[in-house]
Design a protein around this motif. Structure first.
Motif, PDB file in Angstrom:
ATOM      1  N   TYR A 146     -27.320 -37.360 -64.567  1.00 23.22           N
ATOM      2  CA  TYR A 146     -28.510 -37.298 -65.446  1.00 23.22           C
ATOM      3  C   TYR A 146     -28.193 -37.993 -66.771  1.00 23.22           C
ATOM      4  O   TYR A 146     -28.980 -38.786 -67.272  1.00 23.22           O
ATOM      5  CB  TYR A 146     -28.902 -35.832 -65.670  1.00 23.22           C
ATOM      6  N   SER A 147     -27.013 -37.718 -67.309  1.00 19.92           N
ATOM      7  CA  SER A 147     -26.602 -38.324 -68.577  1.00 19.92           C
ATOM      8  C   SER A 147     -26.569 -39.847 -68.448  1.00 19.92           C
ATOM      9  O   SER A 147     -27.115 -40.565 -69.278  1.00 19.92           O
ATOM     10  CB  SER A 147     -25.202 -37.787 -68.946  1.00 19.92           C
ATOM     11  N   ARG A 148     -26.011 -40.349 -67.329  1.00 19.44           N
ATOM     12  CA  ARG A 148     -25.902 -41.809 -67.163  1.00 19.44           C
ATOM     13  C   ARG A 148     -27.275 -42.439 -66.959  1.00 19.44           C
ATOM     14  O   ARG A 148     -27.554 -43.533 -67.455  1.00 19.44           O
ATOM     15  CB  ARG A 148     -24.947 -42.125 -66.005  1.00 19.44           C
ATOM     16  N   ALA A 149     -28.182 -41.716 -66.268  1.00 22.51           N
ATOM     17  CA  ALA A 149     -29.553 -42.232 -66.098  1.00 22.51           C
ATOM     18  C   ALA A 149     -30.220 -42.331 -67.464  1.00 22.51           C
ATOM     19  O   ALA A 149     -30.895 -43.318 -67.779  1.00 22.51           O
ATOM     20  CB  ALA A 149     -30.349 -41.311 -65.174  1.00 22.51           C
ATOM     21  N   MET A 150     -30.007 -41.309 -68.306  1.00 26.47           N
ATOM     22  CA  MET A 150     -30.627 -41.290 -69.638  1.00 26.47           C
ATOM     23  C   MET A 150     -30.117 -42.443 -70.498  1.00 26.47           C
ATOM     24  O   MET A 150     -30.890 -43.073 -71.234  1.00 26.47           O
ATOM     25  CB  MET A 150     -30.325 -39.957 -70.334  1.00 26.47           C
ATOM     26  N   ILE A 151     -28.827 -42.741 -70.401  1.00 29.44           N
ATOM     27  CA  ILE A 151     -28.254 -43.828 -71.213  1.00 29.44           C
ATOM     28  C   ILE A 151     -28.937 -45.146 -70.846  1.00 29.44           C
ATOM     29  O   ILE A 151     -29.365 -45.914 -71.710  1.00 29.44           O
ATOM     30  CB  ILE A 151     -26.718 -43.892 -71.022  1.00 29.44           C
ATOM     31  N   ARG A 152     -29.135 -45.359 -69.548  1.00 24.46           N
ATOM     32  CA  ARG A 152     -29.811 -46.606 -69.111  1.00 24.46           C
ATOM     33  C   ARG A 152     -31.263 -46.606 -69.582  1.00 24.46           C
ATOM     34  O   ARG A 152     -31.764 -47.607 -70.082  1.00 24.46           O
ATOM     35  CB  ARG A 152     -29.788 -46.705 -67.581  1.00 24.46           C
ATOM     36  N   ILE A 153     -31.922 -45.480 -69.429  1.00 26.65           N
ATOM     37  CA  ILE A 153     -33.359 -45.430 -69.763  1.00 26.65           C
ATOM     38  C   ILE A 153     -33.564 -45.646 -71.260  1.00 26.65           C
ATOM     39  O   ILE A 153     -34.440 -46.386 -71.683  1.00 26.65           O
ATOM     40  CB  ILE A 153     -33.956 -44.085 -69.282  1.00 26.65           C
ATOM     41  N   CYS A 154     -32.717 -45.022 -72.080  1.00 26.36           N
ATOM     42  CA  CYS A 154     -32.893 -45.141 -73.536  1.00 26.36           C
ATOM     43  C   CYS A 154     -32.783 -46.592 -73.997  1.00 26.36           C
ATOM     44  O   CYS A 154     -33.452 -46.991 -74.952  1.00 26.36           O
ATOM     45  CB  CYS A 154     -31.894 -44.252 -74.279  1.00 26.36           C
ATOM     46  N   LYS A 155     -31.992 -47.394 -73.292  1.00 26.35           N
ATOM     47  CA  LYS A 155     -31.840 -48.799 -73.687  1.00 26.35           C
ATOM     48  C   LYS A 155     -33.190 -49.515 -73.624  1.00 26.35           C
ATOM     49  O   LYS A 155     -33.478 -50.408 -74.408  1.00 26.35           O
ATOM     50  CB  LYS A 155     -30.837 -49.520 -72.782  1.00 26.35           C
ATOM     51  N   GLU A 156     -34.046 -49.104 -72.678  1.00 23.42           N
ATOM     52  CA  GLU A 156     -35.324 -49.821 -72.481  1.00 23.42           C
ATOM     53  C   GLU A 156     -36.456 -49.203 -73.282  1.00 23.42           C
ATOM     54  O   GLU A 156     -37.452 -49.856 -73.592  1.00 23.42           O
ATOM     55  CB  GLU A 156     -35.678 -49.838 -70.987  1.00 23.42           C
ATOM     56  N   GLU A 157     -36.312 -47.920 -73.656  1.00 22.64           N
ATOM     57  CA  GLU A 157     -37.437 -47.205 -74.269  1.00 22.64           C
ATOM     58  C   GLU A 157     -37.810 -47.788 -75.633  1.00 22.64           C
ATOM     59  O   GLU A 157     -38.982 -47.806 -76.003  1.00 22.64           O
ATOM     60  CB  GLU A 157     -37.100 -45.717 -74.434  1.00 22.64           C
ATOM     61  N   SER A 158     -36.825 -48.267 -76.423  1.00 18.64           N
ATOM     62  CA  SER A 158     -37.189 -48.698 -77.783  1.00 18.64           C
ATOM     63  C   SER A 158     -38.158 -49.875 -77.722  1.00 18.64           C
ATOM     64  O   SER A 158     -39.085 -49.962 -78.522  1.00 18.64           O
ATOM     65  CB  SER A 158     -35.947 -49.069 -78.593  1.00 18.64           C
TER      66      SER A 158
END
Ligand code: 3HC
Length: 311
Positions: A146-158
């Motif tokens: 979950y943590s690794r998925a979040m790290i990837r997702i946060c890169k695109e969210e901004s």
């Protein structure tokens, strides 16, 4: 009290170790993670619907391309999160069935309609803004996948939030009609965005346990306050008014005091009585049914292929 395994597990969580799929974990940890990760994934997938509604109506080719890229990103976020949920021993088909039979939810925000182009700006600015506020801390969640998925997702969210704010700037500084459209979008999306952070801490069912297991890093109210503190100055920069007559900066606390959302509306939307619940579920059901032939074809193909290599 705690069994030796639970004690050891809690010591690992307290030491900020990452829990991986093959590690021992309490059943409750597995269960609440499947619940949260899957509902997060469902939110990403259902969240494509309000925005998808405007891909064919975008005012310029550039806006169409940006919106297409964002909606495609959301599908990818759903994929990362379903994959993270699968590591806990549940299949994507089961998760989809739970969404369609109503035993699993998606974020309430997607049960509100996108009526104008300015809504697409408000969704990027406010909804993705709230999602970022909630997802950045989740990068430190105790469960590895979950943590690794979040790290990837946060890169695109901004990028999602920036393009939304850019639309709002264009409208707020445009013609009188555009400014009114932007204000109307803020009026309709402000309180539903506050609801994204979940009920107030006193009414939160899972917070205490989720905080102990470091599934949740901050409380619902903490993140909601952070979101308000960051977003109010942005609304003022746009020359727009936040639809809350009791909003005022509190010099003692250094935070903005604001009116709570209407929690009865929140629970109505969760019960399925929001403006778009029927429409969203019908769209997901249709996608599942219309895609059945593709899934069957792929399975048959995979079966033949494995059969051939076996022979
Ligand atoms: N919409 C729908 N259900 C909600 C909700 C919301 N906005 N807020 C809370 N709930 C539900 C919870 O799921 C729980 O119900 P359940 O037991 O059936 O799951 C119940 O209300 C009580 O709330 P709790 O505060 O006790 O629940 P949590 O501890 O799970 O906190 C949460 C809720 C903060 C949303 C947490 O689950 C979380 O952080 N989830 C991961 C982030 C997420 O799902 N974000 C969705 C945003 S949309 C998105 O990401 C797409 C973006 O790209 C635009």
């Amino acid at each position: 009290d705690m069994s030796p395994e639970e004690r050891h597990f809690q010591d690992r969580v307290d030491a900020n170790e990452k829990i991986e799929p093959k590690d021992w974990m309490p059943d409750g940890y597995r269960k609440t993670l499947i619940r949260q990760i899957a509902q997060h994934a469902h939110s990403e997938v259902v969240g494509q619907l309000p925005e998808g509604n405007w891909i064919t109506r975008a005012p310029t080719l550039e806006r169409k391309a940006i919106l297409l890229a964002k909606v495609q990103d959301e599908a990818g976020h759903g994929l990362y999160l379903y994959c993270a949920a699968e590591t806990l021993g549940i299949s994507r088909d089961e998760l989809t069935e739970k969404l369609l039979d109503g035993s699993m939810k998606y974020s309430s925000i997607f049960n509100y309609p996108t009526l104008t182009w300015a809504d697409i700006g408000a969704v990027g600015w406010l909804v993705d803004g709230a999602a970022i506020m909630n997802q950045v801390p989740l990068q430190r969640t105790s469960y590895g996948p979950y943590s690794r998925a979040m790290i990837r997702i946060c890169k695109e969210e901004s990028f999602h939030q920036r393009q939304g704010f850019d639309i709002m700037m264009k409208m707020a500084q445009g013609t009188e009609a555009q400014r009114r459209m932007a204000q109307d979008a803020l009026n309709r999306f402000w309180y539903p965005s506050l609801m994204m952070f979940g009920p107030s801490d006193k009414d939160s069912v899972h917070s205490a346990q989720s905080m102990a297991w470091k599934i949740k890093i901050n409380t619902n109210d903490e993140l909601r306050q952070k979101f308000v503190d960051q977003t109010v100055p942005q609304a003022h920069y746009l020359g727009l008014t936040v639809p809350d007559d009791d909003l005022r900066f509190n010099d003692e606390t250094g935070h903005w005091d604001f009116s709570e959302p209407d929690w009865s509306e929140f629970y109505e939307v969760l019960k399925g009585n929001g403006p778009c619940n029927e429409e969203r579920m019908a769209a997901r059901r249709k996608a599942w049914d219309d895609g059945a032939w593709v899934r069957e074809g792929l399975m048959a193909h995979a079966g033949k292929r494995s059969h051939r290599t076996a022979a």
